[in-house]
Write a protein that holds these residues in place. Structure first.
Motif, mmCIF file in Angstrom:
data_model
loop_
_atom_site.group_PDB
_atom_site.id
_atom_site.type_symbol
_atom_site.label_atom_id
_atom_site.label_comp_id
_atom_site.label_asym_id
_atom_site.label_seq_id
_atom_site.Cartn_x
_atom_site.Cartn_y
_atom_site.Cartn_z
ATOM 1 N N MET A 1 -8.294 -7.744 -10.206
ATOM 2 C CA MET A 1 -7.277 -6.587 -10.158
ATOM 3 C C MET A 1 -6.364 -6.642 -9.043
ATOM 4 O O MET A 1 -7.177 -6.390 -8.099
ATOM 5 C CB MET A 1 -7.503 -5.500 -11.079
ATOM 6 C CG MET A 1 -6.339 -4.753 -11.032
ATOM 7 S SD MET A 1 -7.143 -3.538 -12.675
ATOM 8 C CE MET A 1 -8.328 -2.405 -11.254
ATOM 9 N N THR A 2 -5.231 -6.041 -8.568
ATOM 10 C CA THR A 2 -4.607 -5.735 -7.506
ATOM 11 C C THR A 2 -4.190 -4.231 -7.948
ATOM 12 O O THR A 2 -3.505 -4.252 -9.313
ATOM 13 C CB THR A 2 -3.258 -6.857 -7.245
ATOM 14 O OG1 THR A 2 -4.403 -7.805 -6.925
ATOM 15 C CG2 THR A 2 -2.947 -6.593 -6.157
ATOM 16 N N VAL A 3 -4.077 -3.097 -7.368
ATOM 17 C CA VAL A 3 -3.568 -2.564 -7.439
ATOM 18 C C VAL A 3 -2.556 -1.541 -5.779
ATOM 19 O O VAL A 3 -3.063 -2.192 -5.263
ATOM 20 C CB VAL A 3 -4.349 -0.758 -7.525
ATOM 21 C CG1 VAL A 3 -3.785 0.198 -7.983
ATOM 22 C CG2 VAL A 3 -4.924 -1.183 -9.548
ATOM 23 N N ALA A 4 -1.898 -1.269 -5.948
ATOM 24 C CA ALA A 4 -1.039 -0.896 -4.771
ATOM 25 C C ALA A 4 0.407 -0.213 -4.819
ATOM 26 O O ALA A 4 -0.158 0.902 -6.233
ATOM 27 C CB ALA A 4 0.256 -2.450 -4.717
ATOM 28 N N ARG A 5 0.373 0.483 -4.128
ATOM 29 C CA ARG A 5 1.266 1.604 -3.653
ATOM 30 C C ARG A 5 1.866 1.820 -3.368
ATOM 31 O O ARG A 5 2.148 1.016 -1.990
ATOM 32 C CB ARG A 5 -0.174 2.729 -2.740
ATOM 33 C CG ARG A 5 0.689 4.522 -2.844
ATOM 34 C CD ARG A 5 -0.611 5.370 -2.332
ATOM 35 N NE ARG A 5 0.458 6.333 -1.961
ATOM 36 C CZ ARG A 5 0.474 7.682 -2.760
ATOM 37 N NH1 ARG A 5 -0.825 7.610 -3.398
ATOM 38 N NH2 ARG A 5 0.387 8.565 -2.281
ATOM 39 N N ILE A 6 3.149 2.901 -3.121
ATOM 40 C CA ILE A 6 4.590 2.344 -2.560
ATOM 41 C C ILE A 6 4.755 4.084 -2.164
ATOM 42 O O ILE A 6 4.811 5.065 -2.304
ATOM 43 C CB ILE A 6 5.650 2.107 -3.503
ATOM 44 C CG1 ILE A 6 5.459 0.883 -4.047
ATOM 45 C CG2 ILE A 6 6.903 2.259 -2.858
ATOM 46 C CD1 ILE A 6 6.826 0.398 -5.524
ATOM 47 N N THR A 7 4.904 3.977 -0.379
ATOM 48 C CA THR A 7 4.872 5.099 0.351
ATOM 49 C C THR A 7 6.823 5.177 0.763
ATOM 50 O O THR A 7 7.436 3.771 1.052
ATOM 51 C CB THR A 7 4.256 5.016 1.068
ATOM 52 O OG1 THR A 7 4.788 6.999 2.264
ATOM 53 C CG2 THR A 7 4.541 4.527 2.596
ATOM 54 N N THR A 8 7.641 5.817 1.415
ATOM 55 C CA THR A 8 8.611 5.973 1.607
ATOM 56 C C THR A 8 8.299 5.789 3.542
ATOM 57 O O THR A 8 8.130 6.637 3.278
ATOM 58 C CB THR A 8 10.016 7.025 0.853
ATOM 59 O OG1 THR A 8 9.673 6.426 -0.266
ATOM 60 C CG2 THR A 8 11.479 7.421 1.511
ATOM 61 N N ILE A 9 9.428 5.754 4.035
ATOM 62 C CA ILE A 9 9.781 5.926 5.259
ATOM 63 C C ILE A 9 10.971 5.838 5.927
ATOM 64 O O ILE A 9 11.938 5.059 5.207
ATOM 65 C CB ILE A 9 8.498 4.955 5.886
ATOM 66 C CG1 ILE A 9 8.954 3.301 6.326
ATOM 67 C CG2 ILE A 9 7.259 4.742 6.038
ATOM 68 C CD1 ILE A 9 8.217 2.176 7.493
ATOM 69 N N THR A 10 11.276 6.784 6.759
ATOM 70 C CA THR A 10 12.513 6.084 7.923
ATOM 71 C C THR A 10 12.470 6.003 9.133
ATOM 72 O O THR A 10 11.387 6.399 10.281
ATOM 73 C CB THR A 10 13.608 7.553 7.716
ATOM 74 O OG1 THR A 10 13.189 8.257 6.152
ATOM 75 C CG2 THR A 10 14.876 7.346 8.202
ATOM 76 N N ALA A 11 12.987 4.820 9.538
ATOM 77 C CA ALA A 11 13.219 4.047 11.216
ATOM 78 C C ALA A 11 14.614 4.198 11.273
ATOM 79 O O ALA A 11 16.093 4.021 11.029
ATOM 80 C CB ALA A 11 12.877 3.249 11.107
#
Length: 67
Positions: A1-11
């Motif tokens: 099983m794979t669990v992922a997370r999403i994060t927001t960044i600005t460049a």
């Protein structure tokens, strides 16, 4: 099983959207483990004296959590 997370960044870049994306991904890779993808959520420009002065992207970066 794979669990992922999403994060927001600005460049931001003084050269192009492509450069801003590359800078953002490189920085995310330095800080986050297991970066596996990204989505360009938004692109904006700063304009000074009628010329583009900065390209900015907002990225949703996906990384897989360690077990």
């Amino acid at each position: 099983m794979t669990v992922a997370r999403i994060t927001t960044i600005t460049a931001r870049s003084e050269e192009s959207f492509d450069d801003a994306i590359k800078l953002g991904i490189a920085r995310a890779h330095e800080t986050l483990r297991n970066v596996s993808g990204a989505w360009v959520k938004e692109q904006t420009l700063d304009i000074t004296d009628g010329e583009i002065s900065h390209w900015q992207v907002t990225l949703e970066v996906t990384f897989v959590l360690d077990d």
